[in-house]
Scaffold this motif. Structure first.
Motif, short mmCIF file in Angstrom:
data_model
loop_
_atom_site.label_atom_id
_atom_site.label_comp_id
_atom_site.label_asym_id
_atom_site.label_seq_id
_atom_site.Cartn_x
_atom_site.Cartn_y
_atom_site.Cartn_z
N ALA A 1 0.83 -1.21 0.00
CA ALA A 1 0.00 0.00 0.00
C ALA A 1 0.86 1.25 0.00
N LEU A 2 1.93 1.23 0.79
CA LEU A 2 2.83 2.39 0.84
C LEU A 2 3.54 2.60 -0.49
N ARG B 1 2.54 5.71 -6.95
CA ARG B 1 1.35 5.70 -7.80
C ARG B 1 1.48 4.67 -8.92
N ALA C 1 3.14 -2.13 -6.96
CA ALA C 1 2.55 -2.50 -5.66
C ALA C 1 2.04 -3.94 -5.69
N TYR D 1 2.36 1.92 -3.40
CA TYR D 1 1.40 2.55 -4.32
C TYR D 1 1.19 4.02 -3.97
N ILE D 2 1.11 4.32 -2.67
CA ILE D 2 0.87 5.71 -2.26
C ILE D 2 2.01 6.62 -2.72
N PHE D 3 3.25 6.11 -2.57
CA PHE D 3 4.41 6.97 -2.88
C PHE D 3 4.80 6.94 -4.36
#
Length: 636
Positions: A249-250, A256, A261, A252-254
Motif C-alpha cells: 500500500a505504501l 502511484r 505494488a 502505491y501511495i508513494f
C-alpha cells in the motif's frame, strides 16, 4: 461446501488445465497471431487457477488469519484491473504448481513414517479353545487369546510364543534387519515378520497398547510437535504477511505505480520460510524412525542438538547386562579337563555365577554332562566340594582353598588380585588339591562402546559421565576401559537425579542414557532422556528419545542426526529470507517482474524441500579411524 470440496479434490487437474490454457495462449500469439485467443486463454487460465487460491484465502480469513493465498488473490485481482492477464495466469499457475510439487516432495519425506502404519497388521488368525482357527479383525483380539502366525505373516500382537519356533524380522521395532531366532517362551512384538516356521502366540498386549502401536502413535505425534524455529516462524508469519500488505500500500501511495505494488504482494509471499522448518523436522524424524530411533518432535531434536554432557547408567547401558566369564587364569597342562570338571560341578548348584561358567564351557564345545559325580557338598560362604570322575574338585573362593590347604604361589596370588581389581566375581578351581583355574565373572562391556563414545565426542559431546549403583572398583574399571570422564558409584536412583540437577545448575545441557525402567527418574530430570531398550512402556512414555535397537551406534546416529536437522532448518531459513530480499532488491532495481519473481519464489520452495530431503539419506557416520573395529571385552 460441495463446490469447495470438489475444487480442492481436483486441484491437480485445475493446475494441468491452467498450464494447457497458458500454452494455448502462447501458441495463439506466436503461431496463429490471434490476440483474442491469446487474451481469453490467459483470462480463463487466471480464473480457474485463482479459484482454489481464493477459497484457501477465504477459509483463512474466516479464522482471522491473513494467509499467503490472500496476497496472491489480491495480486491477481490487481493484475486483472491493469489488464496484465498473462501475468495473473502465470502467477496463479506457478503458485498451484508449486503447491503440487511441495505436496509431492513432502510425501516422500513421510514415506518411511507412512510405511510404519501400513505394516500394522489388520487381521489375525485366532486359535479357539477347541483348536479351530478363524481369521478375525485385529480389534477383536483380546489379551490372553492365542493367535497363529504363519511363514511370511506379520505378528498381530505383543505376546509370548506358546508353541513353535522360527526367525523373526524385527526391523520395524528395532531397526535391525538381521532375523532373530525365537522359540517357545520368547517374547515377540506386533509388526515383526515371521521369516520361516509357524508359531502360536499368547497375546499380552493388543491394538494401540502394543509396542508397535505406541511407536506409530509416538512418531505421528512427533511430526506435530513444533521446534523453536517452527514456533518462531509461525509467529513471524502472523506479522509478516500483514506487513507485506502495508508495504504494498505504501509503495502505491508513494509511487502511484499500481503494477509495482501488486508485484510487491506476489514477491513478498514467505512460502519457502513457512515450509522450510517443518519439512526438515519431518525428514529428520523419518530418518530416525526408519532406523529404530524415535525422536519426540522438533523441540526434542533442537534440545538434543545442544547436548554437551552425556550421563550413562552402567548395567544394561555401557554393559550388556548379563554375566559372563571375563578372565581365565590356567595353572594346569589339561585346562579342558579342569573346565569340564568345574562345569559339571556347577550343574549341582543354582548359583547365578554357575550359569556363566556353564555357558563358557559349552561355548568351547567341551563335553561334561556324562562325568560321574560320586559325592558333593555345599560349604556355606565358600563354595562347592565334589568328587567327579575320580577327581576331588573344589569350586569356590579363597576361603575354600585355604580351608582345604590349597597353596597359592606368588604368581597365582598376583593373578587373583588383578582379577579382583576389575570388580569381577572370582571362582577358584582346585583339582586334587592343586589350584587349576582362576575364573573372573562379570557383566560384559558392550564391544562397540569405546569407539562410539569417541564418535560422540567427535560430534560435539564435551563431558561423558557414569552414574551407577554398582561398587566403586567395578565402576572405575569400566570407565577406564571405555573412556568415561567422570564416575560416581554406589548411588541410589534419587542420588542420580541430584547429580543431574547439579550438572544442569552448572550450565550443562544434559542427556541421560539408561534402560528406561530403573532410571526413569533420571531420564525425566535430564533435558534429554534417552532409553536404550526394546520398547518398554516406561521407556517410550518417559524418555525423549527411544533407541529400539539398544545400540551405541544408534545413539551416535541420533545425536548427529539432531545436529544435522537443526543445521538444515537454519539453512532453509537463510535460503528463504535471502530469496525474499533478492526479489525485493530486484524489483527496486528493475530486473525482477511479477512472473519471473513468482518463478524464483516457487523455485525457492523446492530448493528448501530438496535441501531437507537430504536428511532422509543421512546416515553414514564416521567413527574415529584408530578406534574403528576395536572392542573391549573388559567386564564390570
Amino acid at each position: 461446501m460441495k463446490i469447495q470440496r470438489f475444487i480442492q479434490q481436483h486441484q491437480t487437474h485445475i493446475t494441468l488445465a491452467s498450464a494447457i490454457l497458458i500454452a494455448l495462449g502462447f501458441f495463439a500469439k506466436f503461431v496463429l497471431h490471434s490476440t483474442i485467443v491469446y487474451d481469453w486463454s490467459f483470462i480463463l487460465a487466471s480464473i480457474i487457477a485463482a479459484v482454489p487460491i481464493m477459497i484457501h484465502a477465504y477459509q483463512a480469513l474466516r479464522v482471522k488469519v491473513i494467509s499467503i493465498e490472500l496476497l496472491v488473490s489480491i495480486a491477481v485481482i490487481g493484475a486483472f484491473i491493469i489488464g496484465e492477464y498473462n501475468e495473473s495466469a502465470i502467477v496463479t499457475f506457478l503458485f498451484l504448481f508449486g503447491s503440487y510439487l511441495e505436496q509431492r516432495t513432502l510425501s516422500k519425506t513421510r514415506e518411511s513414517i507412512k510405511s510404519l502404519t501400513e505394516m500394522a497388521p489388520a487381521t489375525a488368525i485366532l486359535v479357539n479353545e477347541d483348536g479351530s482357527q478363524e481369521e478375525v479383525d485385529i480389534d477383536d483380539v483380546d489379551e490372553g487369546d492365542h493367535v497363529l502366525v504363519k511363514t511370511g505373516a506379520s505378528v498381530p500382537v505383543d505376546g509370548k510364543i506358546v508353541s513353535g519356533s522360527g526367525y523373526l524380522d524385527e526391523a520395524v521395532i528395532t531397526g535391525e534387519s538381521k532375523p532373530v531366532a525365537k522359540h517357545q517362551g520368547d517374547d515377540v512384538f506386533s509388526g515383526s515378520i515371521l521369516g520361516n516356521g509357524t508359531v502360536t502366540v499368547e497375546a499380552t498386549k493388543v491394538g494401540e497398547d502394543t509396542t508397535f502401536g505406541k511407536i506409530i502413535e509416538l512418531v505421528e505425534d512427533a511430526q506435530d510437535a513444533k521446534s523453536p524455529a517452527e514456533s518462531f516462524i509461525d509467529k513471524f508469519a502472523q506479522y509478516y504477511t500483514p506487513a507485506v500488505l502495508v508495504i504494498a500500500a505504501l509503495v502505491y501511495i508513494f509511487t502511484r505505480n499500481f503494477s509495482t505494488a501488486i508485484t510487491v504482494l506476489v514477491l513478498g509471499c514467505p512460502g519457502a520460510l513457512v515450509i522450510g522448518a517443518p519439512v526438515s523436522n519431518v525428514a529428520g524424524i523419518g530418518n530416525g524412525a526408519k532406523r529404530g530411533i524415535l525422536l519426540k518432535g522438533g523441540a526434542v531434536m533442537n534440545d538434543f542438538a545442544k547436548v554437551d554432557t552425556f550421563v550413562f547408567d552402567k548395567t544394561g547401558t555401557l554393559t550388556l547386562g548379563n554375566t559372563a566369564v571375563s578372565a581365565v587364569k590356567t595353572y594346569t597342562d589339561n585346562a579342558d579337563t579342569a573346565l569340564a570338571l568345574v562345569a559339571r560341578a556347577e550343574r549341582l548348584s543354582d548359583h547365578p555365577l554357575g550359569k556363566a561358567v556353564i555357558d563358557y564351557v559349552n561355548g568351547k564345545d567341551l563335553s561334561f554332562e556324562q562325568l560321574n559325580v560320586t559325592d558333593n557338598d555345599t560349604v556355606k560362604g565358600q563354595g562347592l566340594v565334589a568328587d567327579i570322575d575320580q577327581h576331588h574338585v573344589l569350586v569356590g573362593n579363597l576361603k575354600l582353598m585355604q580351608a582345604n590347604n590349597v597353596q597359592l604361589t606368588a604368581a597365582q596370588s598376583s593373578d587373583l588380585a588383578s582379577v579382583q581389581a576389575t570388580g569381577s566375581s572370582v571362582i577358584m578351581v582346585a583339582v586334587d588339591n592343586v589350584l587349576a583355574l582362576t575364573l573372573g565373572i562379570s557383566d560384559v562391556i558392550r564391544p562397540e562402546v569405546k569407539a562410539q563414545l569417541q564418535a560422540l565426542r567427535d560430534h560435539g559431546a564435551k563431558h561423558l559421565v557414569m552414574l551407577t549403583g554398582d561398587n566403586h572398583i567395578t565402576a572405575q574399571y569400566v570407565a577406564e576401559q571405555v573412556g568415561i570422564d567422570e564416575v560416581h558409584a554406589e548411588l541410589l536412583p534419587e542420588q542420580k537425579v541430584e547429580y543431574i540437577k547439579q550438572f544442569k545448575a552448572d550450565g550443562r545441557t544434559v542427556a541421560f542414557v539408561g534402560d528406561g525402567i530403573n532410571d526413569s527418574p533420571a531420564i525425566a530430570t535430564a533435558q534429554i532422556g534417552i532409553a536404550m531398550g526394546s520398547g518398554t512402556d516406561v521407556a517410550i512414555e518417559t524418555s525423549d528419545v527411544v533407541l529400539m535397537q539398544s545400540s551405541f551406534e544408534a545413539l551416535v546416529h541420533a545425536y548427529a542426526l539432531s545436529k544435522k536437522t537443526v543445521r538444515n532448518t537454519k539453512e532453509n531459513i537463510v535460503i528463504a529470507i535471502g530469496v525474499v530480499l533478492f526479489l525485493l532488491l530486484g524489483l527496486i532495481l528493475g530486473f525482477i517482474y511479477m512472473a519471473s519473481g513468482m518463478f524464483v519464489h516457487e523455485a525457492s520452495i523446492l530448493v528448501v524441500i530438496f535441501n531437507a530431503m537430504r536428511l532422509i539419506r543421512y546416515g553414514n557416520l564416521k567413527v574415529t579411524p584408530q578406534l574403528q573395529g576395536k572392542s573391549s571385552h573388559a567386564l564390570s
